[in-house]
Design a protein around this motif. Structure first.
Motif, short mmCIF file in Angstrom:
data_model
loop_
_atom_site.label_atom_id
_atom_site.label_comp_id
_atom_site.label_asym_id
_atom_site.label_seq_id
_atom_site.Cartn_x
_atom_site.Cartn_y
_atom_site.Cartn_z
N UNK A 163 -33.30 4.42 -97.63
CA UNK A 163 -32.74 3.62 -96.55
C UNK A 163 -33.17 4.16 -95.18
N UNK A 164 -33.68 5.41 -95.15
CA UNK A 164 -34.13 5.96 -93.87
C UNK A 164 -35.51 5.43 -93.48
N UNK A 165 -36.22 4.84 -94.45
CA UNK A 165 -37.61 4.42 -94.20
C UNK A 165 -37.80 3.48 -93.01
N UNK A 166 -37.04 2.38 -92.96
CA UNK A 166 -37.24 1.48 -91.83
C UNK A 166 -37.08 2.20 -90.48
N UNK A 167 -36.15 3.17 -90.45
CA UNK A 167 -35.93 3.91 -89.20
C UNK A 167 -37.14 4.78 -88.87
N UNK A 168 -37.73 5.36 -89.89
CA UNK A 168 -38.91 6.22 -89.65
C UNK A 168 -40.08 5.38 -89.13
N UNK A 169 -40.27 4.19 -89.72
CA UNK A 169 -41.34 3.31 -89.24
C UNK A 169 -41.10 2.94 -87.79
N UNK A 170 -39.84 2.65 -87.51
CA UNK A 170 -39.47 2.30 -86.14
C UNK A 170 -39.77 3.45 -85.18
N UNK A 171 -39.43 4.66 -85.60
CA UNK A 171 -39.68 5.85 -84.78
C UNK A 171 -41.17 6.01 -84.54
N UNK A 172 -41.94 5.75 -85.59
CA UNK A 172 -43.39 5.85 -85.49
C UNK A 172 -43.92 4.85 -84.45
N UNK A 173 -43.35 3.64 -84.46
CA UNK A 173 -43.80 2.61 -83.51
C UNK A 173 -43.41 2.92 -82.08
N UNK A 174 -42.15 3.32 -81.88
CA UNK A 174 -41.66 3.44 -80.51
C UNK A 174 -41.96 4.79 -79.89
N UNK A 175 -41.88 5.86 -80.68
CA UNK A 175 -42.05 7.20 -80.10
C UNK A 175 -43.44 7.77 -80.37
N UNK A 176 -44.11 7.23 -81.39
CA UNK A 176 -45.46 7.70 -81.69
C UNK A 176 -45.53 9.15 -82.15
N UNK A 177 -44.43 9.65 -82.73
CA UNK A 177 -44.42 11.04 -83.17
C UNK A 177 -45.31 11.26 -84.39
N UNK A 178 -45.43 10.23 -85.19
CA UNK A 178 -46.30 10.31 -86.38
C UNK A 178 -46.77 8.90 -86.70
#
Lengths: 190, 184
Positions: free
Chosen positions: A23-38
């Motif tokens: 369930x954390x996956x969508x949040x990680x993708x979102x983080x990747x898109x907005x913050x560009x950390x990975x």
């Protein structure tokens, strides 16, 4: 500063992801898109690693993601951020439960919850069976019904089942045996 | 302090041999927490999993916090939770540092194909054991079957299924209680 932000971002993930690691996956993708950390590729890599290491998948992913951003401390801080909200919530729920555990209403709720809990465990087990004991893509490719079963894996499962019933061996020993057998028989198909 | 350390170490051990997330942890909890330490019961574990499915966060950790909290309050809950994450964090940091292709190594792939077979068997053992304690009558069996079908066919988010099961439990037993009181 980056550590504080890491904590905050993963705190949000921990607060809003209901229902376990994936369930954390969508949040990680979102983080990747907005913050560009990975990158999205990093996320895919994290899933593969998280699935082949012990622990909960969510924790493994937050450690790996945090490490990508800010090294060892990043990994620790991201994971602590992830778990903080749920720890607090469980303390509150546990207190409420203790207070109301003798109420008939709560007893009746658990009458319904327990079978549902077993159903989810069954579903999780079937999910593992689908990747561990049967090979659906091979069956679809060849159309041979026998190709659906991964015979060495099924024999291993039967042996492990008998061992688990006839001996008092701990799950650790059974897991270790099956890892060794997996390597010896090339169960991963490579 | 000694109790907290024991909680921490016990959960560090559990965290290092739980492969494949929350529900794979159950057989190990039954062994370590119910049988060996006698800190909790099979029924309580089921309740924790049901609640952990509906509250935010990771199920394995929610369950760890619950067990630790029951044994030694807030400090116990924190000790158990930190214990559970210690080994995975250490391992993941090592992998992130040195073994970026960890999941691609032949030996890792083959070993984990074996471990997954073992996880199937362990989960089957856990279900056999919990069956008698949770599927106590036909109504409970009906809830099990419906919840299983809803889960397998992915009709609803899992936490919604769990909440519906709680409502069903209340409705079914309310009716029964009313009937009994009328008969009296």
């Amino acid at each position: 500063m980056i550590l504080l932000q890491l904590f905050y971002e993963f705190f949000k993930v921990g607060l809003f992801s209901i229902g376990g690691g994936l369930a954390t996956l969508p949040f990680l993708y979102n983080m990747s898109n907005t913050l560009g950390w990975f990158s999205h590729g990093d996320v895919a890599n994290m899933i593969a690693i998280a699935e082949s290491t012990p622990g909960a998948i969510g924790i493994n992913m937050s450690t790996y993601a945090g490490y990508q951003v800010a090294g060892v401390f990043g990994g620790i801080v991201a994971t602590l951020g992830l778990i903080t909200p749920s720890v607090i919530i469980i303390f509150i729920v546990a207190r409420l439960l203790k207070k109301f555990k003798d109420s008939q209403l709560v007893q009746n709720m658990f009458f319904g919850l327990r079978p549902a809990s077993v159903a989810m465990i069954t579903a999780a087990g079937l999910g593992v069976v689908k990747i561990a004991l049967v090979n659906i893509p091979l069956f679809e490719a060849t159309g041979q019904i026998l190709d659906i079963f991964i015979l060495p894996a099924i024999i291993l499962a039967m042996v492990l089942y008998i061992l688990s019933k006839k001996t008092e061996w701990s799950p650790i020993i059974l897991i270790a045996i099956s890892a060794v057998v997996g390597v010896l028989l090339h169960l991963g198909g490579v | 302090m000694k109790d907290l350390l024991e909680l921490y170490i016990t959960f560090a051990k559990i965290g290092s041999i739980t492969f494949g997330g929350g529900y794979a942890m159950l057989p190990i909890l039954q062994r370590e927490i119910v049988e060996k330490k006698k800190w909790d019961t099979d029924e309580a574990l089921l309740d924790y999993f049901a609640i952990g499915q509906c509250t935010p966060g990771i199920i394995a950790l929610n369950v760890s916090t619950f067990i630790g909290n029951k044994r030694k309050g807030v400090a116990g809950g924190i000790a158990a939770t930190l214990g559970f994450i210690t080994v995975p964090i250490a391992l993941l940091v090592i992998i992130a540092m040195f073994l970026k292709n960890f999941a691609d190594y032949t030996i890792v792939k083959n070993a984990f194909a074996g471990v997954r077979v073992c996880v199937c068997v362990l989960i089957l053992n856990a279900i056999e054991r919990l069956w008698k304690k949770s599927i106590v009558n036909k109504k409970a069996l009906a809830i099990y079957v419906i919840a299983l079908l809803l889960t397998l066919f992915d009709f609803l988010p899992l936490y919604v299924i769990v909440l519906l099961a709680a409502v069903a439990g209340v409705l079914i037993n309310d009716k029964k209680a009313k009937k009994e009181s009328e008969e009296k």
